[in-house]
Scaffold this motif. Structure first.
Motif, short mmCIF file in Angstrom:
data_model
loop_
_atom_site.label_atom_id
_atom_site.label_comp_id
_atom_site.label_asym_id
_atom_site.label_seq_id
_atom_site.Cartn_x
_atom_site.Cartn_y
_atom_site.Cartn_z
N TYR A 1 -64.17 -14.27 -51.44
CA TYR A 1 -63.75 -13.07 -50.72
C TYR A 1 -62.36 -13.28 -50.11
N ASP A 2 -62.16 -14.42 -49.48
CA ASP A 2 -60.87 -14.71 -48.84
C ASP A 2 -59.74 -14.71 -49.87
N MET A 3 -60.01 -15.27 -51.04
CA MET A 3 -58.97 -15.30 -52.08
C MET A 3 -58.66 -13.90 -52.60
N ALA A 4 -59.71 -13.08 -52.76
CA ALA A 4 -59.49 -11.72 -53.24
C ALA A 4 -58.70 -10.90 -52.21
N VAL A 5 -59.01 -11.07 -50.93
CA VAL A 5 -58.27 -10.36 -49.88
C VAL A 5 -56.81 -10.81 -49.88
N ALA A 6 -56.58 -12.12 -50.05
CA ALA A 6 -55.22 -12.64 -50.06
C ALA A 6 -54.43 -12.06 -51.23
N ALA A 7 -55.09 -11.92 -52.41
CA ALA A 7 -54.41 -11.36 -53.57
C ALA A 7 -54.07 -9.90 -53.34
N LEU A 8 -54.99 -9.14 -52.75
CA LEU A 8 -54.73 -7.73 -52.46
C LEU A 8 -53.64 -7.60 -51.42
N ARG A 9 -53.64 -8.48 -50.43
CA ARG A 9 -52.61 -8.45 -49.37
C ARG A 9 -51.23 -8.70 -49.98
N THR A 10 -51.16 -9.65 -50.90
CA THR A 10 -49.88 -9.95 -51.55
C THR A 10 -49.39 -8.76 -52.37
#
Length: 445
Positions: free
Chosen positions: A159-168
Motif C-alpha cells: 500500500y505504501d509503495m502504491a501511494v508513493a507511486a501515485l504521489r509521484t
C-alpha cells in the motif's frame, strides 16, 4: 490545462481570422474561440449544439468522419450542408501526435479562405495541442493504474509503495485536497478517461461487492430512518399481545382487513439484481479547492451515474488532504453507495457525512443474519419484515406506522404479533427492538 488549450485555440483564431473550436476525438468540446460576427449562419445548429452541450451527436460525428478527417494529416475542407445543420463551409485541422488523431480544430471557411502559409502555421499550433492531449491522456491512464493499485492493496508495504507511486505521478497536486467518489454498479466495458470527467485526477474500475444481502428485494422504505428512537409498545395503548393465528407459525394472513398492498404485489426492490459476470464499481479521485465545497465531486458523480444507467448510485467520501488515507476514503465512498442502494432517501448521490446510523451499519462485517431474524428475512415473510421495519422506523408509534403502511391498526398489531412469533423477540423490549431494527437495515446492505 484547460487554460493552455484555450490559449492555443485563440492563437489559431487570431492566425486565421476566424473563430476556432477544439474537440477531442470523440467530438467532446474542449475549448472554443469567441464569436462576434453578425452573420447568423456562423452559429448553425451543429456549432451551437457543440458549444451548448459540449458534444456532438453520433450522426454529426459520422457525417464529418465521412470526409476522411480521422485519416487526414493536413487541413480538410468540408462543404456546407444545410440539410445536416451545417450552414457554412468548414475547415478541419486534425490534431495528431505520433500519427494518432487525438482531436480536431474546427474553423468556418469563406472565400478566399486562409492562405497555405497560414494553414501550415495553424497546423503547427495543432501539433502543440496534440502534445498536450497526449500528455494528459498518458498521465490519466497511468494515474488510473496507480489509483487502482492503492485501492486494491492491503495496509502495509505494498500500500505504501502504491501511494508513493501515485504521489509521484500527481506531483504537487498530491498534497492537495481530494474527494473519492464511488459509482456503482458500473456497467461500461472500460473506465472513462479522466479527461471526460470534470475535476478528475484519476478514474479506475474495481470489483463491487454489494448490496447482495438476503433482504435485497425485501421491505419497502416508507420514509424509513434507523436513527429514530423506539417509543411506545407494538400493541398500542392498553392493547395485549395478539393471539397466534390459527394457521400456526409462518402464517401471514391478516384477521383484520385493511387497505394494504394488493395480494401478490411485489415488494419494491431495495438494490439491484446482480447480472451475469463480475460486478464493478468506478472509483474517481476528484480535486477540490475547499473542504466546504464538494460540488466538483457531486458534478463528477452525477455525470458518471447518468452514464452508468438508472440502477447506479454514487457515494462520496469525506474530503482529505494528501493521499495517505485513500483506503479509508474508498471505504467511506463504497459505504455511502451501499447505503444509497439500501435507503432511497439517501440517494442516488449519498455523502458519507450524511449517512447517520448507516455509517455504523456499513462498517459491520458481512455475515449471515442473526438467528433470531433469519426466518423473518425469508421471501415468504417479506410483508411481515416490511411491517416490522416501518414500525421501528416510526419509533414504535402504531398510528404513524399503520398510516405509512396503509393498513388498519388492528392489522398492524396482528402482523407484529406474527413477527414476535417468528423471531422470539419481544417488541416491548428496547434491546430486542434494536436487534431487529439493525438486522433489517443491515440485510439491505
Amino acid at each position: 490545462m484547460k487554460g493552455d488549450y484555450q490559449e492555443l485555440v485563440d492563437e489559431i483564431s487570431t492566425l486565421l481570422g476566424t473563430p476556432a473550436t477544439l474537440e477531442n476525438r470523440d467530438f467532446g468540446l474542449i475549448a472554443f474561440g469567441a464569436h462576434d460576427s453578425d452573420d447568423d449562419s456562423a452559429m448553425d445548429p451543429v456549432r451551437t449544439r457543440s458549444i451548448l452541450t459540449r458534444k456532438s451527436t453520433p450522426a454529426v460525428r459520422a457525417w464529418f468522419e465521412g470526409f476522411g478527417i480521422t485519416r487526414a494529416t493536413g487541413p480538410v475542407r468540408i462543404p456546407a450542408a444545410p440539410d445536416a445543420g451545417v450552414y457554412r463551409d468548414r475547415i478541419c485541422l486534425p490534431v495528431r501526435h505520433r500519427g494518432v488523431v487525438l482531436g480536431y480544430v474546427w474553423l468556418l471557411d469563406a472565400e478566399p479562405g486562409p492562405s497555405h502559409e497560414r494553414l501550415t502555421a495553424a497546423m503547427d499550433v495543432a501539433a502543440r495541442i496534440g502534445e498536450l492531449l497526449a500528455d494528459e491522456e498518458r498521465a490519466g491512464a497511468d494515474l488510473s493504474r496507480e489509483l487502482r493499485a492503492v485501492l486494491a492493496a492491503e495496509r502495509g508495504w505494498q500500500y505504501d509503495m502504491a501511494v508513493a507511486a501515485l504521489r509521484t505521478a500527481l506531483g504537487p497536486d498530491a498534497e492537495g485536497l481530494h474527494a473519492l467518489v464511488c459509482v456503482a454498479p458500473w456497467t461500461g466495458e472500460d473506465s472513462p478517461s479522466p479527461r471526460t470527467v470534470p475535476g478528475a485526477a484519476a478514474v479506475c474500475a474495481l470489483p463491487w461487492l454489494g448490496p447482495a444481502g438476503p433482504y435485497a428485494a425485501g421491505p419497502a422504505r416508507a420514509g424509513g430512518d434507523p436513527n429514530t428512537a423506539s417509543g411506545g409498545g407494538p400493541h398500542g395503548p392498553g392493547k395485549g399481545r395478539a393471539r397466534p393465528a390459527a394457521g400456526g407459525p409462518g402464517t401471514t394472513r391478516d384477521p383484520v382487513p385493511g387497505p394494504g398492498p394488493a395480494p401478490g404485489a411485489a415488494a419494491p426492490h431495495a438494490g439491484y439484481a446482480p447480472g451475469p459476470g463480475p460486478r464493478r464499481a468506478l472509483a474517481v479521485l476528484v480535486r477540490l479547492r475547499s473542504a466546504d465545497n464538494l460540488s466538483p465531486a457531486a458534478t463528477a458523480a452525477e455525470r458518471l451515474r447518468a452514464a452508468a444507467g438508472p440502477a447506479a448510485v454514487a457515494g462520496v467520501a469525506a474530503p482529505r488532504r494528501g493521499l495517505g488515507e485513500l483506503d479509508l476514503c474508498w471505504h467511506e465512498a463504497t459505504a455511502a453507495a451501499r447505503a444509497a442502494h439500501a435507503q432511497p432517501r439517501l440517494g442516488p448521490l449519498a455523502h458519507w457525512s450524511e449517512l447517520g446510523a448507516y455509517r455504523l451499519l456499513t462498517a459491520l462485517p458481512q455475515a449471515e443474519p442473526d438467528p433470531a431474524v433469519r426466518a423473518l428475512l425469508a421471501p415468504a415473510h417479506t410483508e411481515l419484515a416490511r411491517t416490522a421495519e416501518v414500525f421501528l422506523d416510526h419509533a414504535g408509534q402504531a398510528g404513524r406506522a399503520a398510516a405509512a403502511l396503509g393498513i388498519h391498526r388492528q392489522t398492524l398489531y396482528y402482523r407484529l404479533s406474527r413477527v414476535e412469533q417468528l423471531t422470539g423477540l419481544d417488541l416491548d423490549a428496547g434491546e430486542d427492538r434494536l436487534l431487529l431494527h439493525m438486522a433489517l437495515k443491515t440485510a439491505r446492505l
